[in-house]
Design a protein around this motif. Structure first.
Motif, PDB file in Angstrom:
ATOM      1  N   GLY A 165     -24.971  25.355 -39.973  1.00 29.77           N
ATOM      2  CA  GLY A 165     -24.696  25.297 -38.716  1.00 29.77           C
ATOM      3  C   GLY A 165     -25.434  24.129 -38.055  1.00 29.77           C
ATOM      4  N   ALA A 166     -26.626  23.883 -38.670  1.00 27.92           N
ATOM      5  CA  ALA A 166     -27.487  22.847 -37.944  1.00 27.92           C
ATOM      6  C   ALA A 166     -27.615  21.732 -39.052  1.00 27.92           C
ATOM      7  CB  ALA A 166     -28.740  23.528 -37.537  1.00 27.92           C
ATOM      8  N   HIS A 167     -28.282  21.961 -40.134  1.00 26.06           N
ATOM      9  CA  HIS A 167     -28.606  20.873 -41.029  1.00 26.06           C
ATOM     10  C   HIS A 167     -28.359  21.339 -42.463  1.00 26.06           C
ATOM     11  CE1 HIS A 167     -31.328  19.363 -37.810  1.00 26.06           C
ATOM     12  NE2 HIS A 167     -31.884  20.521 -37.852  1.00 26.06           N
ATOM     13  N   ARG A 168     -26.845  21.008 -42.824  1.00 24.97           N
ATOM     14  CA  ARG A 168     -26.453  21.265 -44.036  1.00 24.97           C
ATOM     15  C   ARG A 168     -26.631  20.242 -44.915  1.00 24.97           C
ATOM     16  NH1 ARG A 168     -21.080  20.995 -46.712  1.00 24.97           N
ATOM     17  NH2 ARG A 168     -20.415  19.772 -44.954  1.00 24.97           N
ATOM     18  N   PRO A 169     -27.015  20.318 -46.360  1.00 27.64           N
ATOM     19  CA  PRO A 169     -27.307  19.346 -47.243  1.00 27.64           C
ATOM     20  C   PRO A 169     -25.899  18.560 -47.416  1.00 27.64           C
ATOM     21  CG  PRO A 169     -28.340  21.234 -48.037  1.00 27.64           C
ATOM     22  CD  PRO A 169     -27.432  21.707 -46.609  1.00 27.64           C
ATOM     23  N   ALA A 170     -26.055  17.350 -48.038  1.00 25.66           N
ATOM     24  CA  ALA A 170     -24.977  16.583 -48.089  1.00 25.66           C
ATOM     25  C   ALA A 170     -24.172  17.201 -49.331  1.00 25.66           C
ATOM     26  CB  ALA A 170     -25.232  15.075 -48.117  1.00 25.66           C
ATOM     27  N   THR A 171     -24.835  17.379 -50.049  1.00 21.68           N
ATOM     28  CA  THR A 171     -24.087  17.959 -51.728  1.00 21.68           C
ATOM     29  C   THR A 171     -24.533  19.272 -51.659  1.00 21.68           C
ATOM     30  OG1 THR A 171     -25.888  17.230 -52.959  1.00 21.68           O
ATOM     31  CG2 THR A 171     -24.138  15.752 -52.627  1.00 21.68           C
ATOM     32  N   LEU A 172     -23.468  20.096 -52.293  1.00 22.35           N
ATOM     33  CA  LEU A 172     -23.768  21.633 -52.612  1.00 22.35           C
ATOM     34  C   LEU A 172     -23.513  22.034 -54.081  1.00 22.35           C
ATOM     35  CD1 LEU A 172     -22.639  23.303 -49.181  1.00 22.35           C
ATOM     36  CD2 LEU A 172     -24.953  23.207 -50.171  1.00 22.35           C
ATOM     37  N   PRO A 173     -24.219  21.640 -54.843  1.00 20.09           N
ATOM     38  CA  PRO A 173     -23.659  21.930 -56.311  1.00 20.09           C
ATOM     39  C   PRO A 173     -23.793  23.527 -56.343  1.00 20.09           C
ATOM     40  CG  PRO A 173     -26.078  21.421 -56.257  1.00 20.09           C
ATOM     41  CD  PRO A 173     -25.528  21.193 -54.796  1.00 20.09           C
ATOM     42  N   GLU A 174     -22.917  24.089 -57.269  1.00 20.08           N
ATOM     43  CA  GLU A 174     -22.824  25.557 -57.529  1.00 20.08           C
ATOM     44  C   GLU A 174     -23.289  25.772 -58.883  1.00 20.08           C
ATOM     45  OE1 GLU A 174     -18.498  26.539 -55.255  1.00 20.08           O
ATOM     46  OE2 GLU A 174     -18.633  26.540 -57.317  1.00 20.08           O
ATOM     47  N   ALA A 175     -24.154  26.972 -59.065  1.00 18.28           N
ATOM     48  CA  ALA A 175     -24.772  27.319 -60.270  1.00 18.28           C
ATOM     49  C   ALA A 175     -23.640  28.489 -60.865  1.00 18.28           C
ATOM     50  CB  ALA A 175     -25.850  27.985 -60.230  1.00 18.28           C
ATOM     51  N   GLU A 176     -23.524  28.449 -62.318  1.00 21.62           N
ATOM     52  CA  GLU A 176     -22.499  29.335 -62.736  1.00 21.62           C
ATOM     53  C   GLU A 176     -23.132  30.195 -63.988  1.00 21.62           C
ATOM     54  OE1 GLU A 176     -18.309  29.115 -64.869  1.00 21.62           O
ATOM     55  OE2 GLU A 176     -18.550  27.871 -63.061  1.00 21.62           O
ATOM     56  N   PHE A 177     -22.736  31.305 -63.941  1.00 22.25           N
ATOM     57  CA  PHE A 177     -23.398  32.368 -65.046  1.00 22.25           C
ATOM     58  C   PHE A 177     -22.404  33.320 -65.706  1.00 22.25           C
ATOM     59  CE2 PHE A 177     -26.164  31.351 -61.466  1.00 22.25           C
ATOM     60  CZ  PHE A 177     -27.253  30.523 -62.219  1.00 22.25           C
ATOM     61  N   ALA A 178     -22.509  33.642 -66.511  1.00 26.76           N
ATOM     62  CA  ALA A 178     -21.763  34.866 -67.316  1.00 26.76           C
ATOM     63  C   ALA A 178     -22.053  36.246 -66.614  1.00 26.76           C
ATOM     64  CB  ALA A 178     -21.996  34.911 -68.623  1.00 26.76           C
ATOM     65  N   TRP A 179     -20.910  36.895 -66.329  1.00 28.31           N
ATOM     66  CA  TRP A 179     -20.956  38.232 -65.789  1.00 28.31           C
ATOM     67  C   TRP A 179     -20.501  39.197 -66.792  1.00 28.31           C
ATOM     68  CZ3 TRP A 179     -23.255  40.134 -61.519  1.00 28.31           C
ATOM     69  CH2 TRP A 179     -22.783  41.422 -61.067  1.00 28.31           C
ATOM     70  N   SER A 180     -21.277  40.242 -66.721  1.00 25.42           N
ATOM     71  CA  SER A 180     -20.708  41.395 -67.831  1.00 25.42           C
ATOM     72  C   SER A 180     -21.402  42.606 -67.428  1.00 25.42           C
ATOM     73  CB  SER A 180     -21.233  41.159 -69.217  1.00 25.42           C
ATOM     74  OG  SER A 180     -22.625  40.982 -69.313  1.00 25.42           O
ATOM     75  N   ALA A 181     -21.253  43.890 -68.264  1.00 25.20           N
ATOM     76  CA  ALA A 181     -21.513  45.203 -67.795  1.00 25.20           C
ATOM     77  C   ALA A 181     -22.994  45.345 -67.617  1.00 25.20           C
ATOM     78  CB  ALA A 181     -20.783  46.167 -68.704  1.00 25.20           C
ATOM     79  N   ASP A 182     -23.802  44.332 -68.135  1.00 18.15           N
ATOM     80  CA  ASP A 182     -25.452  44.538 -67.940  1.00 18.15           C
ATOM     81  C   ASP A 182     -25.911  43.608 -66.852  1.00 18.15           C
ATOM     82  OD1 ASP A 182     -25.055  42.351 -69.244  1.00 18.15           O
ATOM     83  OD2 ASP A 182     -26.532  42.429 -70.576  1.00 18.15           O
ATOM     84  N   ARG A 183     -24.959  43.125 -66.072  1.00 10.89           N
ATOM     85  CA  ARG A 183     -25.336  42.348 -64.902  1.00 10.89           C
ATOM     86  C   ARG A 183     -25.565  43.097 -63.579  1.00 10.89           C
ATOM     87  NH1 ARG A 183     -26.021  39.638 -68.970  1.00 10.89           N
ATOM     88  NH2 ARG A 183     -25.031  37.327 -69.503  1.00 10.89           N
ATOM     89  N   LEU A 184     -26.459  42.443 -62.984  1.00 17.19           N
ATOM     90  CA  LEU A 184     -26.767  42.855 -61.530  1.00 17.19           C
ATOM     91  C   LEU A 184     -27.333  41.637 -60.622  1.00 17.19           C
ATOM     92  CD1 LEU A 184     -26.709  45.966 -60.092  1.00 17.19           C
ATOM     93  CD2 LEU A 184     -29.101  45.533 -59.947  1.00 17.19           C
TER      94      LEU A 184
END
Length: 356
Positions: free
Chosen positions: A277-296
């Motif tokens: 709403g005020a100072h958004r970065p020019a680039t926004l990389p997304e991090a990606e991870f595996a999700w399974s039954a032992d994740r939280l």
């Protein structure tokens, strides 16, 4: 803007305060008179138990989305009541939920009654460390599945707690989650400062998430940046789970903390500096991870210190996500009193095996 209630319960007069707060929340959600009576009953019983068994504590009352989302569309708000204490704990939780069981010479009907009238009820307790009792009551009385859930078994659950600074009427923190087809999105926002202006910013973020659940985390943050113009702005983190692929994407701006549990280890997830709403970065990389039954996944505002120790007890990690969040707030902020700022914790967890 939704209110939150943080009611200290250290003497009998404050049981009434908890009941009045619960009735106000039920009115705000639009519950019927019978459902409002159930909310008042649960709040009274849990507050009374804090005095009888917990040596006092706090009752946190909020209006939250249900723990299992509908496939699409807006989520019906439910009243969530969490009673939290640092008392002696309960040695036998199963026995404590049976009618007639009491260690204080009472009728022993309180917790069993709460479990019967609430749509969701969970009790987590460790002898010597305290207890968290959590109940949710919503517009519907269908006990066959959680309020707002689809008929399908849940693949994922979410929940959270929000504690305002100095028991203010409004918290500057807010969280939301929504499902759109195969995508489940969890967002936590921390409006700059605290009080009503901060709450206006975080509430705008919640509305934008519900309006655009199909967007990726980076795209959603761009949409939120536009939605929060004219407010104080906020730190925001967005996590999105693609159920069919078992992949979790994360993107954040500002000082929202994030920890991902992978088996027995916890991975910190990093956000970019800035203000939505005020100072958004020019680039926004997304991090990606595996999700399974032992994740939280745990998202939290800076009301929690950045270096906090995650709970190690498997029972709390597999509990209702809101219970997990309440235990984190209780054990990290001692004694459940955020002196720094508003404090919100939101948890994303797999569906329980018995529910799938």
């Amino acid at each position: 803007m939704p209110r939150v209630w943080d009611v200290a319960v250290n003497d009998s007069t404050q049981v009434h305060d908890a009941r009045v707060a619960a009735q106000a929340a039920a009115s705000a959600v639009g519950l019927t008179s019978s459902r409002t009576a159930s909310v008042a009953l649960v709040a009274t019983e849990l507050a009374t138990n804090l005095l009888k068994h917990g040596h006092g504590g706090r009752v946190l009352i909020d209006m939250v989305p249900p723990p299992v989302p509908r496939q699409d569309g807006p989520q019906p708000s439910v009243v969530q009541i969490a009673a939290v204490d640092h008392g002696p704990g309960i040695a036998d939780v199963t026995a404590a939920l049976r009618d007639g069981f009491s260690t204080a010479g009472s009728l022993g009907a309180g917790l069993g009654t709460c479990r019967r009238v609430a749509d969701d009820f969970e009790l987590y307790s460790v002898p010597g460390r305290g207890t968290v009792a959590l109940a949710r009551i919503g517009p519907a009385a269908d006990r066959r599945r959680p309020v707002g859930a689809s008929a399908a078994a849940p693949d994922v659950r979410a929940g959270g707690v929000d504690v305002p600074l100095a028991r203010a009427e409004h918290s500057g923190d807010a969280w939301a989650w929504v499902r759109c087809g195969d995508l489940v999105t969890l967002m936590l926002a921390d409006g700059l400062g605290h009080g009503r202006p901060a709450a206006e910013a975080s509430s705008a973020a919640v509305r934008a998430v519900y309006d655009s659940p199909h967007l990726s985390p980076a795209e959603l943050l761009g949409r939120l940046d536009t939605a929060l113009r004219g407010t104080r702005g906020a730190a925001v983190a967005v996590a999105q789970l693609k159920l069919s692929a078992g992949r979790l994407r994360f993107c954040g701006i500002g000082n929202i903390g994030a920890r991902l549990r992978e088996g027995d280890t916890w991975r910190p997830l990093l956000s970019r500096p800035g203000i939505v709403g005020a100072h958004r970065p020019a680039t926004l990389p997304e991090a990606e991870f595996a999700w399974s039954a032992d994740r939280l996944l745990v998202l939290h505002s800076d009301g929690l210190p950045s270096r906090w120790t995650p709970p190690a007890d498997p029972a709390v990690l597999s509990a209702d996500p809101a219970v997990t969040a309440a235990v984190i707030v209780r054990d990290v902020g001692s004694p459940l009193r955020p002196e720094r700022d508003d404090t919100a914790v939101a948890v994303l967890a797999p569906g329980r095996p018995e529910e799938r």
